[in-house]
Design a protein around this motif. Structure first.
Motif, short mmCIF file in Angstrom:
data_model
loop_
_atom_site.label_atom_id
_atom_site.label_comp_id
_atom_site.label_asym_id
_atom_site.label_seq_id
_atom_site.Cartn_x
_atom_site.Cartn_y
_atom_site.Cartn_z
N GLY A 9 0.82 -1.21 0.00
CA GLY A 9 0.00 0.00 0.00
C GLY A 9 0.85 1.26 0.00
N TYR A 10 1.97 1.21 0.70
CA TYR A 10 2.92 2.34 0.75
C TYR A 10 3.40 2.69 -0.67
N TYR A 11 3.89 1.69 -1.40
CA TYR A 11 4.38 1.95 -2.76
C TYR A 11 3.24 2.34 -3.71
N ASP A 12 2.10 1.65 -3.59
CA ASP A 12 0.96 1.98 -4.44
C ASP A 12 0.52 3.43 -4.24
N ALA A 13 0.49 3.88 -2.99
CA ALA A 13 0.06 5.26 -2.69
C ALA A 13 1.05 6.27 -3.25
N ILE A 14 2.35 6.01 -3.12
CA ILE A 14 3.36 6.92 -3.69
C ILE A 14 3.20 6.99 -5.20
N ASP A 15 3.11 5.82 -5.84
CA ASP A 15 3.03 5.79 -7.30
C ASP A 15 1.77 6.45 -7.84
N ALA A 16 0.67 6.36 -7.07
CA ALA A 16 -0.60 6.96 -7.49
C ALA A 16 -0.76 8.41 -7.02
N HIS A 17 0.25 8.92 -6.31
CA HIS A 17 0.19 10.27 -5.76
C HIS A 17 -1.03 10.42 -4.84
N ASP A 18 -1.33 9.35 -4.11
CA ASP A 18 -2.46 9.32 -3.18
C ASP A 18 -1.91 9.58 -1.78
N TYR A 19 -1.68 10.84 -1.48
CA TYR A 19 -0.99 11.21 -0.25
C TYR A 19 -1.87 11.09 0.99
N GLU A 20 -3.17 11.04 0.83
CA GLU A 20 -4.05 10.80 1.97
C GLU A 20 -3.89 9.36 2.46
N THR A 21 -3.91 8.41 1.53
CA THR A 21 -3.68 7.01 1.89
C THR A 21 -2.28 6.84 2.42
N PHE A 22 -1.30 7.44 1.76
CA PHE A 22 0.10 7.36 2.18
C PHE A 22 0.23 7.82 3.63
N GLU A 23 -0.36 8.96 3.96
CA GLU A 23 -0.28 9.50 5.31
C GLU A 23 -0.86 8.53 6.33
N GLY A 24 -1.95 7.87 5.98
CA GLY A 24 -2.59 6.93 6.90
C GLY A 24 -1.77 5.70 7.21
N LEU A 25 -0.79 5.39 6.37
CA LEU A 25 0.07 4.23 6.59
C LEU A 25 1.25 4.53 7.51
N LEU A 26 1.46 5.81 7.82
CA LEU A 26 2.64 6.24 8.57
C LEU A 26 2.30 6.56 10.02
N ALA A 27 3.16 6.12 10.94
CA ALA A 27 3.04 6.54 12.33
C ALA A 27 3.43 8.02 12.43
N PRO A 28 2.90 8.73 13.40
CA PRO A 28 3.23 10.17 13.53
C PRO A 28 4.73 10.44 13.62
N ASP A 29 5.47 9.56 14.27
CA ASP A 29 6.91 9.78 14.48
C ASP A 29 7.78 8.93 13.56
N VAL A 30 7.26 8.57 12.39
CA VAL A 30 8.01 7.75 11.43
C VAL A 30 9.35 8.40 11.10
N VAL A 31 10.35 7.55 10.88
CA VAL A 31 11.68 8.01 10.44
C VAL A 31 12.05 7.23 9.19
#
Length: 108
Positions: A9-31
């Protein structure tokens, strides 16, 4: 959520420029440790992918996804808009409760 589903889902969201989905896959303090920089925090990582990536016309071709203890390892290639390989990569993800907490990228 299954870790393979999360990383795909991470790669699919980046490739589709779907930054809402991308954001939902990340923890607030992601590194995200990359060869060229370290990006800290969900908002900063989303902003980088949306606005500051050197080339946004890319797709990720995933060759394998495997579990290595608490880490999910993805091997693949980054392709340009013509389908030409820009580089091969290996990403190691830590995922907690369905959210990505860290990513370590190596390129070849």
């Amino acid at each position: 959520m299954d870790s393979e589903v999360v990383v795909r889902g991470y790669y699919d969201a980046i490739d589709a420029h779907d930054y809402e989905t991308f954001e939902g896959l990340l923890a607030p303090d992601v590194v995200h440790d990359r060869p060229d920089r370290t990006i800290e925090g969900r908002e900063t990582l989303v902003s980088f992918m949306r606005d500051d990536r050197p080339n946004k016309a890319t797709t990720h071709e995933i060759a394998s996804v495997s579990e290595n203890g608490a880490t999910t390892v993805v091997e693949g290639r980054l392709l340009d808009s013509d389908g030409e390989e820009l580089f091969a990569f290996e990403d190691e993800f830590s995922i907690v409760d369905g959210q990505i907490t860290s990513i370590w990228t190596r390129t070849r």
